[in-house]
Design a protein around this motif. Structure first.
Motif, PDB file in Angstrom:
ATOM      1  N   ILE A 145       0.826  -1.204   0.000  1.00  0.00           N
ATOM      2  CA  ILE A 145       0.000   0.000   0.000  1.00  0.00           C
ATOM      3  C   ILE A 145       0.863   1.257   0.000  1.00  0.00           C
ATOM      4  CG2 ILE A 145      -1.682   1.322   1.342  1.00  0.00           C
ATOM      5  CD1 ILE A 145      -2.761  -1.357   2.385  1.00  0.00           C
ATOM      6  N   GLY A 146       1.856   1.279   0.889  1.00  0.00           N
ATOM      7  CA  GLY A 146       2.718   2.451   0.990  1.00  0.00           C
ATOM      8  C   GLY A 146       3.475   2.735  -0.297  1.00  0.00           C
ATOM      9  N   GLY A 147       4.039   1.685  -0.896  1.00  0.00           N
ATOM     10  CA  GLY A 147       4.785   1.874  -2.132  1.00  0.00           C
ATOM     11  C   GLY A 147       3.907   2.309  -3.286  1.00  0.00           C
ATOM     12  N   ALA A 148       2.728   1.696  -3.417  1.00  0.00           N
ATOM     13  CA  ALA A 148       1.828   2.033  -4.524  1.00  0.00           C
ATOM     14  C   ALA A 148       1.340   3.474  -4.425  1.00  0.00           C
ATOM     15  CB  ALA A 148       0.639   1.069  -4.536  1.00  0.00           C
ATOM     16  N   LEU A 149       0.906   3.885  -3.229  1.00  0.00           N
ATOM     17  CA  LEU A 149       0.413   5.253  -3.065  1.00  0.00           C
ATOM     18  C   LEU A 149       1.521   6.277  -3.270  1.00  0.00           C
ATOM     19  CD1 LEU A 149      -2.050   4.978  -0.031  1.00  0.00           C
ATOM     20  CD2 LEU A 149      -2.611   5.356  -2.426  1.00  0.00           C
ATOM     21  N   SER A 150       2.727   5.939  -2.817  1.00  0.00           N
ATOM     22  CA  SER A 150       3.841   6.868  -2.976  1.00  0.00           C
ATOM     23  C   SER A 150       4.178   7.093  -4.439  1.00  0.00           C
ATOM     24  CB  SER A 150       5.080   6.350  -2.229  1.00  0.00           C
ATOM     25  OG  SER A 150       4.830   6.276  -0.844  1.00  0.00           O
ATOM     26  N   LEU A 151       4.092   6.028  -5.251  1.00  0.00           N
ATOM     27  CA  LEU A 151       4.438   6.129  -6.660  1.00  0.00           C
ATOM     28  C   LEU A 151       3.309   6.727  -7.491  1.00  0.00           C
ATOM     29  CD1 LEU A 151       6.303   2.724  -7.198  1.00  0.00           C
ATOM     30  CD2 LEU A 151       7.321   5.006  -7.168  1.00  0.00           C
ATOM     31  N   TRP A 152       2.067   6.334  -7.207  1.00  0.00           N
ATOM     32  CA  TRP A 152       0.947   6.727  -8.063  1.00  0.00           C
ATOM     33  C   TRP A 152       0.298   8.034  -7.648  1.00  0.00           C
ATOM     34  CZ3 TRP A 152      -1.556   1.198  -7.824  1.00  0.00           C
ATOM     35  CH2 TRP A 152      -0.751   0.309  -8.546  1.00  0.00           C
ATOM     36  N   LEU A 153       0.293   8.350  -6.359  1.00  0.00           N
ATOM     37  CA  LEU A 153      -0.364   9.568  -5.886  1.00  0.00           C
ATOM     38  C   LEU A 153       0.659  10.455  -5.178  1.00  0.00           C
ATOM     39  CD1 LEU A 153      -3.724   8.003  -4.633  1.00  0.00           C
ATOM     40  CD2 LEU A 153      -3.326   9.273  -6.750  1.00  0.00           C
ATOM     41  N   SER A 154       0.689  10.392  -3.849  1.00  0.00           N
ATOM     42  CA  SER A 154       1.642  11.216  -3.099  1.00  0.00           C
ATOM     43  C   SER A 154       1.927  10.574  -1.749  1.00  0.00           C
ATOM     44  CB  SER A 154       1.066  12.618  -2.878  1.00  0.00           C
ATOM     45  OG  SER A 154       1.857  13.344  -1.959  1.00  0.00           O
ATOM     46  N   PRO A 155       3.193  10.548  -1.312  1.00  0.00           N
ATOM     47  CA  PRO A 155       3.498   9.993   0.015  1.00  0.00           C
ATOM     48  C   PRO A 155       2.781  10.725   1.153  1.00  0.00           C
ATOM     49  CG  PRO A 155       5.504  10.301  -1.273  1.00  0.00           C
ATOM     50  CD  PRO A 155       4.403  10.975  -2.026  1.00  0.00           C
ATOM     51  N   SER A 156       2.434  11.988   0.941  1.00  0.00           N
ATOM     52  CA  SER A 156       1.780  12.754   2.000  1.00  0.00           C
ATOM     53  C   SER A 156       0.372  12.263   2.308  1.00  0.00           C
ATOM     54  CB  SER A 156       1.729  14.232   1.624  1.00  0.00           C
ATOM     55  OG  SER A 156       0.955  14.436   0.452  1.00  0.00           O
ATOM     56  N   LEU A 157      -0.176  11.376   1.450  1.00  0.00           N
ATOM     57  CA  LEU A 157      -1.490  10.792   1.714  1.00  0.00           C
ATOM     58  C   LEU A 157      -1.424   9.626   2.699  1.00  0.00           C
ATOM     59  CD1 LEU A 157      -3.020  10.748  -1.893  1.00  0.00           C
ATOM     60  CD2 LEU A 157      -3.532  12.351  -0.042  1.00  0.00           C
ATOM     61  N   LEU A 158      -0.242   9.113   2.956  1.00  0.00           N
ATOM     62  CA  LEU A 158      -0.114   7.930   3.807  1.00  0.00           C
ATOM     63  C   LEU A 158      -0.614   8.146   5.232  1.00  0.00           C
ATOM     64  CD1 LEU A 158       3.331   6.492   2.589  1.00  0.00           C
ATOM     65  CD2 LEU A 158       1.031   5.807   1.923  1.00  0.00           C
ATOM     66  N   PRO A 159      -0.420   9.329   5.842  1.00  0.00           N
ATOM     67  CA  PRO A 159      -1.013   9.512   7.177  1.00  0.00           C
ATOM     68  C   PRO A 159      -2.530   9.353   7.193  1.00  0.00           C
ATOM     69  CG  PRO A 159       0.668  11.161   6.801  1.00  0.00           C
ATOM     70  CD  PRO A 159       0.484  10.439   5.497  1.00  0.00           C
ATOM     71  N   LEU A 160      -3.223   9.765   6.126  1.00  0.00           N
ATOM     72  CA  LEU A 160      -4.672   9.575   6.058  1.00  0.00           C
ATOM     73  C   LEU A 160      -5.014   8.093   6.035  1.00  0.00           C
ATOM     74  CD1 LEU A 160      -5.987  12.285   3.561  1.00  0.00           C
ATOM     75  CD2 LEU A 160      -6.152  12.258   6.052  1.00  0.00           C
ATOM     76  N   VAL A 161      -4.257   7.323   5.263  1.00  0.00           N
ATOM     77  CA  VAL A 161      -4.483   5.878   5.202  1.00  0.00           C
ATOM     78  C   VAL A 161      -4.255   5.259   6.580  1.00  0.00           C
ATOM     79  CG1 VAL A 161      -3.717   3.709   4.149  1.00  0.00           C
ATOM     80  CG2 VAL A 161      -3.847   5.788   2.769  1.00  0.00           C
ATOM     81  N   GLY A 162      -3.196   5.695   7.268  1.00  0.00           N
ATOM     82  CA  GLY A 162      -2.925   5.180   8.609  1.00  0.00           C
ATOM     83  C   GLY A 162      -4.052   5.480   9.575  1.00  0.00           C
ATOM     84  N   ALA A 163      -4.600   6.694   9.520  1.00  0.00           N
ATOM     85  CA  ALA A 163      -5.715   7.048  10.406  1.00  0.00           C
ATOM     86  C   ALA A 163      -6.940   6.188  10.119  1.00  0.00           C
ATOM     87  CB  ALA A 163      -6.052   8.529  10.238  1.00  0.00           C
ATOM     88  N   ALA A 164      -7.213   5.920   8.842  1.00  0.00           N
ATOM     89  CA  ALA A 164      -8.359   5.079   8.480  1.00  0.00           C
ATOM     90  C   ALA A 164      -8.170   3.641   8.981  1.00  0.00           C
ATOM     91  CB  ALA A 164      -8.554   5.091   6.965  1.00  0.00           C
ATOM     92  N   LEU A 165      -6.945   3.131   8.877  1.00  0.00           N
ATOM     93  CA  LEU A 165      -6.677   1.775   9.354  1.00  0.00           C
ATOM     94  C   LEU A 165      -6.815   1.670  10.868  1.00  0.00           C
ATOM     95  CD1 LEU A 165      -3.630   0.940   7.061  1.00  0.00           C
ATOM     96  CD2 LEU A 165      -5.801  -0.297   7.088  1.00  0.00           C
TER      97      LEU A 165
END
Length: 407
Positions: A151-171
């Motif tokens: 998940i982290g690698g795909a989002l970092s490459l396709w969108l933006s690494p700065s979105l990962l905190p949102l994914v973490g909060a949802a999880l």
């Protein structure tokens, strides 16, 4: 068991989703400052333990877990706002300090939420059920450890690494949903406590509780020796990989291959072997297997400090920890009271763990300064692993004897 595994899966997915961002932030914060970041992490752990102890004293499990999860979720939303430039205007100085704080925060977050999870598991499961099911619950963590980097690698490459905190909060919210559906502990099992009752006592009770309990002192010694052995191997790994490969891409691929092999082997062992082995050979041997394997591995590295030996040793060590040593160690907490499960356990899993890292890092640097090579340092670590095995066998056999007496 399935709900517990889902909760653990969400936590490990969160951790491994954020790890690529944490490592990138470490570089952005300045590689030359990494030793200070580790020092600050240890100091933050020291400050956080009494705060967590205050929450344990005032809140029952049904309030404590949401409180901790929501606190970290709110932190992640703040990090998202900082990374997007919504706070601080995206200035270079703000981004630099965001990177440094995020690195420290991630190290604290990981240890605290995992420690809290296993405290609740020790609350819900009796000793016999824990021996049977903790390995299967750990399967959820291994699945999360595989899903998170994807998940982290795909989002970092396709969108933006700065979105990962949102994914973490949802999880973290998803993990709370699984936690809330867990049934209460069977009232017929021993040491049962009221579900909503706070632990009570002083926020600073962790240290006295640790010093009064032979079981907790044994676990403390086991964890300290575990992290010391792991840190020695980590530094040896860094040296051998740096000598074996000159480009970052190949080094990254080697580390990724080790991670994938460890997680797949752990998943297989947790599914098929862990519960059966713990019940068949007992906690004593279950806790001693990994240290004995490490003793042999360090001797192998002393004789041949080469990449092939290192990779094989590292894969077996980490898989053995996740598949057998960690579940067996968590079973030990089913025999202590609730206050010790939450407060003293948190102290061991955070401060003792990070303290062992810091101590071993300085010791390794000292050995290098004295002129010892990697083979010599590995040979010194072998008896350390032997002592670790003895501690594991002792505390495991005592726990097995106590369980038989209870039965």
């Amino acid at each position: 068991m399935v709900l517990a595994a889902l909760w653990f899966c969400c936590l490990l997915t969160t951790n491994y989703t954020l790890r690529p961002l944490r490592d990138a932030m470490a570089v952005a914060g300045g590689v030359e400052d990494l030793h200070w970041l580790f020092t600050v992490t240890f100091l933050v752990m020291l400050a956080a333990v009494p705060v967590y102890g205050f929450a344990v004293a005032r809140c029952g499990r049904a309030r404590l877990v949401p409180l901790v999860h929501r606190f970290f979720s709110l932190n992640l939303l703040v990090f998202f706002a900082l990374m997007q430039g919504f706070i601080g205007g995206g200035s270079e100085a703000v981004q630099l300090w965001t990177a440094r704080v995020f690195f420290v925060w991630t190290s604290v977050f990981n240890l605290f939420v995992i420690s809290l999870f296993w405290s609740v598991m020790a609350d819900l499961f009796s000793g016999s059920d824990a021996r049977r099911l903790f390995g299967l619950i750990s399967v959820g963590g291994s699945i999360g450890a595989i899903a998170g980097p994807t998940i982290g690698g795909a989002l970092s490459l396709w969108l933006s690494p700065s979105l990962l905190p949102l994914v973490g909060a949802a999880l973290l919210e998803l993990s709370l949903a699984a936690m809330r559906r867990l049934p209460p502990r069977d009232p017929r099992t021993p040491n049962n406590e009221a579900e909503g009752a706070p632990v009570g006592g002083s926020p600073f009770a962790a240290i006295p509780e640790l010093l009064r309990s032979p079981t907790l002192l044994g676990i403390c010694a086991y964890v300290l020796l575990l992290t010391m052995s792991s840190t020695v191997l980590y530094f040896i790994q860094a040296q051998i990989v740096a000598l074996s490969f000159t480009d970052d891409a190949t080094r990254t691929a080697v580390f990724a291959g080790i991670d994938l092999s460890v997680n797949l082997l752990s998943l297989l062992a947790q599914t098929l072997l862990t519960g059966r082995l713990i019940r068949r050979i007992g906690l004593g041997w279950s806790l001693a297997v990994l240290p004995l394997l490490c003793a042999l591995g360090f001797v192998g590295l002393a004789l041949a400090p080469v990449l092939a030996v290192l990779v094989g040793f590292q894969i077996l060590r980490r898989a053995g920890n996740y598949a057998l040593s960690r579940p067996a160690r968590e079973v030990l907490y089913t025999s202590v009271d609730r206050s010790q499960r939450y407060r003293a356990k948190s102290l061991i899993d955070t401060v003792v763990y990070r303290g062992g890292d810091a101590l071993t890092g300085w010791a390794f640097a000292g050995c290098k300064a004295l002129g010892l090579g990697l083979g010599g340092i590995a040979l010194l670590a072998a008896p350390l692993a032997g002592l670790w095995a003895g501690v594991g066998a002792l505390i495991g056999r005592r726990a097995d004897a106590s369980e038989r007496a209870t039965d």
